[in-house]
Design a protein around this motif. Structure first.
Motif, PDB file in Angstrom:
ATOM      1  N   GLU A 119       1.312   2.247   2.598  1.00  0.00           N
ATOM      2  CA  GLU A 119       2.476   2.131   1.722  1.00  0.00           C
ATOM      3  C   GLU A 119       2.619   0.737   1.134  1.00  0.00           C
ATOM      4  O   GLU A 119       2.981   0.584  -0.033  1.00  0.00           O
ATOM      5  CB  GLU A 119       3.748   2.503   2.504  1.00  0.00           C
ATOM      6  CG  GLU A 119       3.813   3.956   2.918  1.00  0.00           C
ATOM      7  CD  GLU A 119       3.846   4.887   1.708  1.00  0.00           C
ATOM      8  OE1 GLU A 119       4.380   4.468   0.665  1.00  0.00           O
ATOM      9  OE2 GLU A 119       3.341   6.017   1.820  1.00  0.00           O
ATOM     10  N   LEU A 120       2.339  -0.303   1.930  1.00  0.00           N
ATOM     11  CA  LEU A 120       2.544  -1.669   1.438  1.00  0.00           C
ATOM     12  C   LEU A 120       1.647  -2.019   0.255  1.00  0.00           C
ATOM     13  O   LEU A 120       2.148  -2.508  -0.769  1.00  0.00           O
ATOM     14  CB  LEU A 120       2.343  -2.655   2.590  1.00  0.00           C
ATOM     15  CG  LEU A 120       2.612  -4.126   2.252  1.00  0.00           C
ATOM     16  CD1 LEU A 120       4.032  -4.306   1.771  1.00  0.00           C
ATOM     17  CD2 LEU A 120       2.344  -5.002   3.470  1.00  0.00           C
ATOM     18  N   PRO A 121       0.331  -1.810   0.306  1.00  0.00           N
ATOM     19  CA  PRO A 121      -0.478  -2.115  -0.885  1.00  0.00           C
ATOM     20  C   PRO A 121      -0.141  -1.253  -2.093  1.00  0.00           C
ATOM     21  O   PRO A 121      -0.248  -1.716  -3.227  1.00  0.00           O
ATOM     22  CB  PRO A 121      -1.921  -1.890  -0.403  1.00  0.00           C
ATOM     23  CG  PRO A 121      -1.813  -1.047   0.806  1.00  0.00           C
ATOM     24  CD  PRO A 121      -0.520  -1.410   1.442  1.00  0.00           C
ATOM     25  N   LEU A 122       0.278   0.004  -1.861  1.00  0.00           N
ATOM     26  CA  LEU A 122       0.661   0.834  -3.002  1.00  0.00           C
ATOM     27  C   LEU A 122       1.947   0.347  -3.648  1.00  0.00           C
ATOM     28  O   LEU A 122       2.165   0.555  -4.844  1.00  0.00           O
ATOM     29  CB  LEU A 122       0.825   2.293  -2.555  1.00  0.00           C
ATOM     30  CG  LEU A 122      -0.434   3.012  -2.057  1.00  0.00           C
ATOM     31  CD1 LEU A 122      -0.117   4.460  -1.723  1.00  0.00           C
ATOM     32  CD2 LEU A 122      -1.542   2.938  -3.100  1.00  0.00           C
ATOM     33  N   ARG A 123       2.780  -0.331  -2.863  1.00  0.00           N
ATOM     34  CA  ARG A 123       4.052  -0.809  -3.404  1.00  0.00           C
ATOM     35  C   ARG A 123       3.910  -2.137  -4.123  1.00  0.00           C
ATOM     36  O   ARG A 123       4.508  -2.354  -5.180  1.00  0.00           O
ATOM     37  CB  ARG A 123       5.083  -0.918  -2.275  1.00  0.00           C
ATOM     38  CG  ARG A 123       6.451  -1.426  -2.726  1.00  0.00           C
ATOM     39  CD  ARG A 123       7.499  -1.099  -1.696  1.00  0.00           C
ATOM     40  NE  ARG A 123       7.150  -1.631  -0.382  1.00  0.00           N
ATOM     41  CZ  ARG A 123       7.493  -2.857   0.034  1.00  0.00           C
ATOM     42  NH1 ARG A 123       8.162  -3.669  -0.756  1.00  0.00           N
ATOM     43  NH2 ARG A 123       7.169  -3.270   1.242  1.00  0.00           N
ATOM     44  N   ILE A 124       3.117  -3.067  -3.576  1.00  0.00           N
ATOM     45  CA  ILE A 124       3.021  -4.404  -4.169  1.00  0.00           C
ATOM     46  C   ILE A 124       1.708  -4.635  -4.908  1.00  0.00           C
ATOM     47  O   ILE A 124       1.543  -5.655  -5.558  1.00  0.00           O
ATOM     48  CB  ILE A 124       3.209  -5.489  -3.097  1.00  0.00           C
ATOM     49  CG1 ILE A 124       2.057  -5.456  -2.079  1.00  0.00           C
ATOM     50  CG2 ILE A 124       4.538  -5.322  -2.409  1.00  0.00           C
ATOM     51  CD1 ILE A 124       2.139  -6.548  -1.049  1.00  0.00           C
ATOM     52  N   GLY A 125       0.749  -3.705  -4.800  1.00  0.00           N
ATOM     53  CA  GLY A 125      -0.470  -3.817  -5.578  1.00  0.00           C
ATOM     54  C   GLY A 125      -1.673  -4.348  -4.837  1.00  0.00           C
ATOM     55  O   GLY A 125      -2.767  -4.374  -5.385  1.00  0.00           O
TER      56      GLY A 125
END
Length: 916
Positions: A157-163
């Motif tokens: 979820e974190l990389p999908l949210r901040i790129g």
């Protein structure tokens, strides 16, 4: 079968017992064995299709083993089997087997069934089966990816949210393998959605693109993701996006070699389009030139040739323009100066719409980079680069989006990196022509961005603006920071700086001067009291932001940092979190609306980019030798030291005696002036003598080349002078010091702001003919018959009001008069209250304006005729006619009156134009 080594998932909570490890390994091995059997059976059934077979019958044969294969692969992947390749040799992982046999082979077979050579009934049935299979397939893959992330606690979820995945997020080796597996599943989902548009006949690839971008966020170093994005861009005819993604695919840590072939094809198409556009421009330019020459009565010279030799009945002259301050001189020859032609070209570009200039600039940009990539046609690279930079300057005026600017900047960085990689081995000590040109293009690109950013920043300050900056300015600073970051991580690519482009080509850029001016403007903008109160102190952090944003410290990630993540020319720099040092309570006082969190984020982003400019300016000042200098006497300004360095070197060369090199005979023989005691030269002395001999040979060859070039130039001058003498012509030189400026009526209408700025400078006298004042009165009262009647009338009224105010403020004062009213007969008036004059014979207004100029030029033969017949006729002029009327300029030049357009004069003076 190649034996498969099963990798057991490593749980970070507790270590399983050896007996449990053996049971898990045995279960995973059974899963893999069943998958291999189903894969072979399904491959055999897929190949049984024949053109006469009904697709529904074929689908009934392959559906059950396909579903069994998918579920077996999913169970094995959830159990942790097949997450990486076998240690016994390369083989497809389970997810690749699932994609190859369960999706890709089926889709390709259905495409063949629904082809144009099949009956319409069977083709339609094949398309229906393909769409149903794709719809259920991508949902199955998405569900599998979600299950893997949940069961193995993968940080998705974190990389999908901040790129991107922050480096502070600690992942075990097993979790990283799981993230790579999910990234491959996202790629497969994107491929299925792309196939869906192919079968349905649509062109909306936005959903497929979103899954590809998710894959980029999970693993930006994989070139396949960028390759698939380029395929989508090709399908939608977005050539610039396709070129960018192919470049990113080749500049990834795991590149795709196929991207090189497709990129070369795109560049070949761009070359054909650019050459066609160039031929069209040349045809239009030749047509305009023929129309000009047909009505001209003066000389027509150009720097490329001696056209006056083909027209012996015309006089030939050279204009020497001297600034009022006497700081420099500029030579310009011919009927219309090259500045005029450049300004006309820039005006033509300004008249194009955004679609037209975007199409032209895209073609030129791709053509320019295609030369660097293929190394074909490098002999015309400078001309192509000049055209690209001119169109870039015009394109920037339409405020392009920030993402597009970042793509263009990344393309320049890739070309420089690619040229360095393609050089011969062991060539680190010198730059190839390809690398020199690529670096020069990247620096010139930065200079154009800096110049336009200065213009936008000056307008923002003029309008009283503070932080946050407008979006166009922020977009320019973002792309410029990307180039500055590349220069910081790769100083060997551009330092020492490459050679300048041909000075005859436009635009004339000096990257160090433009960067120094931008850094000075940014520093002065940041030092304004109202801006200094808005700037935020920040620090770098490796920890990701905490949600919700209203309850934490302010974090931002710059768009350009995420954009360049995984880009090998940037040394795979990981994006950084910037954290504001102020607390949320303190930040609420920064803006009028404390709830506007996005406004505070823009404040922090502007603070970071302005600080980056200041840091890089100090970096350039600290180089050895320094490229920029800093002067407190000039109000805290940066300046380029390149010109000063060259001038000082020339001064030292002239003042200091040069040491005489040893003779070539002694150097070649290796004889020393002072032999050692043994009487034999040492090995070091022999090497030094050999090196000296090689250096002397190079200097002699260089001397011969320079002498040959000088002889050729002198020969051309003698041929030119003899041709003039044989035709009975005299060479003429005009020395022009523009103390007095006479603007035509059209200048007051279209360039009133520029005339105001000239008056405010106090360096020039403004000559106002009564006929011009009468024309302005008529336009102010009656307007114009064209579509811009209201605009013309309002500008004329504003010009008359400005002139009346200028005369009233100067009347009776001791200050030197800067505005002079003159009649056609040369009389000077102290007032413009009387606006009628008696003319002996009827004359056109252009002729009356020209008479006012000629009254300032009382030439006497004894003053300008040379005593030697070989010397040119020298005339002095202190008045310049400013007009946009081409016919009036031709008449003025035919009468030896210097004439320029307002943009050309401002360009020569180095003054900024006022844009309404």
């Amino acid at each position: 079968q190649v034996p498969i080594v099963v990798v057991r998932p490593q749980s970070h909570h507790a270590q399983p017992q050896p007996a449990m490890q053996s049971e898990e390994s045995q279960a995973a091995a059974e899963h893999i064995e069943q998958v291999c059997q189903l894969d072979s059976e399904l491959d055999r059934l897929v190949q049984q299709w024949a053109p006469s077979m009904d697709p529904q019958v074929w689908w009934g044969l392959v559906q059950r083993p396909r579903l069994d294969l998918l579920h077996r692969c999913a169970d094995a992947l959830r159990a942790g089997a097949g997450w990486q390749e076998s240690n016994s040799g390369p083989q497809p992982a389970l997810d690749q087997r699932m994609w190859r046999s369960g999706f890709h082979a089926i889709v390709e077979q259905l495409r063949q069934m629904s082809g144009p050579d099949q009956p319409e009934r069977l083709a339609e049935r094949g398309r229906e089966l393909a769409l149903d299979m794709i719809e259920s397939g991508w949902q199955f893959l998405q569900q599998l990816a979600d299950q893997l992330a949940a069961e193995h606690e993968l940080p998705v979820e974190l990389p999908l949210r901040i790129g991107f995945l922050p480096p502070a997020v600690r992942c075990t080796r097993w979790q990283r393998l799981g993230l790579l597996l999910i990234q491959r599943l996202y790629l497969n989902i994107g491929d299925l959605l792309r196939y869906r548009e192919v079968f349905s006949g649509g062109a909306d690839y936005s959903e497929a693109r979103s899954w590809y971008l998710k894959a980029v966020a999970l693993e930006p170093k994989n070139g396949r993701t960028y390759h698939q994005l380029a395929v989508l861009a090709n399908a939608t005819k977005r050539r610039l996006d396709a070129v960018y993604y192919y470049m990113r695919s080749l500049a990834a840590s795991h590149p795709v070699d196929l991207s090189r072939q497709y990129l070369a094809q795109l560049f070949e198409e761009a070359r054909r389009r650019a050459e066609a556009a160039w031929r069209q421009r040349e045809a239009e330019r030749s047509k305009r030139q023929r129309a000009k020459n047909a009505g001209s009565s003066g000389p027509s010279l150009s720097s490329g040739g001696l056209r006056a030799l083909q027209q012996p009945n015309r006089r030939c002259r050279v204009e020497v323009w001297v600034p009022v301050s006497g700081a420099g001189r500029q030579l310009s020859s011919g009927l219309l100066n090259s500045d005029e032609e450049d300004v006309e070209q820039e005006e033509d570009l300004d008249q194009l719409s955004f679609i037209e200039i975007n199409t032209a600039f895209t073609a030129s940009y791709l053509h320019c980079h295609g030369k660097l990539f293929t190394r074909i046609g490098m002999e015309s690279f400078q001309e192509a680069c000049s055209q690209t930079l001119l169109e870039l300057a015009a394109w920037l005026r339409h405020e392009p989006p920030a993402e597009r600017l970042l793509q263009l900047a990344a393309g320049c960085v890739f070309s420089a990196s690619w040229a360095a990689r393609q050089g011969p081995p062991g060539a680190a000590q010198y730059r190839s022509v390809q690398l020199e040109s690529a670096v020069r293009l990247a620096l010139d690109f930065a200079a154009v961005l800096a110049r336009h950013c200065r213009h936008l920043l000056a307008e923002h300050v003029k309008n009283g603006g503070c932080l946050p900056l407008p979006e166009p300015t922020r977009a320019l600073l973002s792309s410029l920071k990307l180039l500055l970051d590349w220069m910081e991580v790769s100083p060997e690519a551009w330092n020492p700086p490459p050679l300048q482009r041909d000075p005859h080509l436009q635009p004339q850029l000096d990257v160090w001067e433009d960067l120094a001016s931008l850094f000075t403007d940014c520093a002065r903008f940041s030092n304004r009291p109202e801006v200094r109160r808005q700037l935020l102190d920040f620090e770098e952090s490796k920890k990701p932001p905490i949600s919700p944003p209203g309850s934490c410290r302010l974090h931002v990630i710059l768009q350009e940092d995420v954009f360049a993540n995984g880009f090998t020319p940037m040394l795979n720099r990981t994006p950084i979190f910037y954290v504001a040092k102020q607390a949320p309570a303190e930040l609420s006082a920064v803006t009028d609306a404390p709830e506007a969190w996005s406004v505070r984020e823009r404040l922090l982003e502007d603070s970071i980019r302005l600080d980056a400019c200041a840091v890089f300016a100090d970096y350039l000042c600290g180089l050895e030798p320094p490229l920029l200098g800093y002067s407190m006497e000039a109000g805290g300004a940066y300046f380029s030291q390149q010109l000063d360095k060259l001038a000082s070197e020339r001064m030292e060369d002239c003042q200091q005696p040069q040491p005489q090199p040893p003779s070539l005979e002694f150097a070649e023989a290796g004889i020393q002036d002072e032999p050692d005691e043994s009487g034999a030269a040492s090995a070091d002395d022999e090497l030094a003598a050999s090196a000296a001999a090689d250096g002397i040979r190079e200097l002699r060859l260089r001397k011969q080349e320079l002498r040959r070039a000088l002889d050729e130039q002198q020969e051309r001058q003698r041929a030119y002078k003899s041709a003039l003498e044989s035709s009975g012509q005299r060479y003429m030189e005009l020395e022009i010091v523009p103390i007095n400026l006479l603007p035509d009526t059209n200048c007051y209408i279209h360039y009133l702001g520029e005339i105001r700025s000239l008056l405010a400078m106090g360096k020039h006298n403004l000559i106002l003919p009564i006929v011009v004042l009468n024309e302005l009165d008529h336009l102010a009262k009656h307007g114009d018959s064209s579509e811009h009647a209201g605009y013309v009338a309002s500008q004329a009224r504003a010009a008359v009001a400005m002139l009346e105010e200028a005369f009233e403020s100067k009347a009776g004062g001791a200050a030197r008069r800067r505005v002079k009213a003159v009649t056609a007969k040369g009389s000077t008036l102290d007032t413009i209250a009387f606006r009628s004059e008696v003319i002996g014979r009827p004359a056109k207004n252009d002729d009356l304006i020209l008479s006012c100029c000629m009254n300032h030029c009382q030439d006497k033969a004894s003053a300008f005729m040379p005593k030697d017949k070989d010397q040119p006729v020298r005339l002095h002029r202190d008045i310049v006619l400013l007009t946009s009327d081409r016919n009036l300029r031709l008449k003025a030049i035919g009468s030896n009156i210097p004439a320029k357009t307002v943009p050309a004069f401002f360009k020569w003076s180095g003054l900024p134009m006022c844009r309404n």
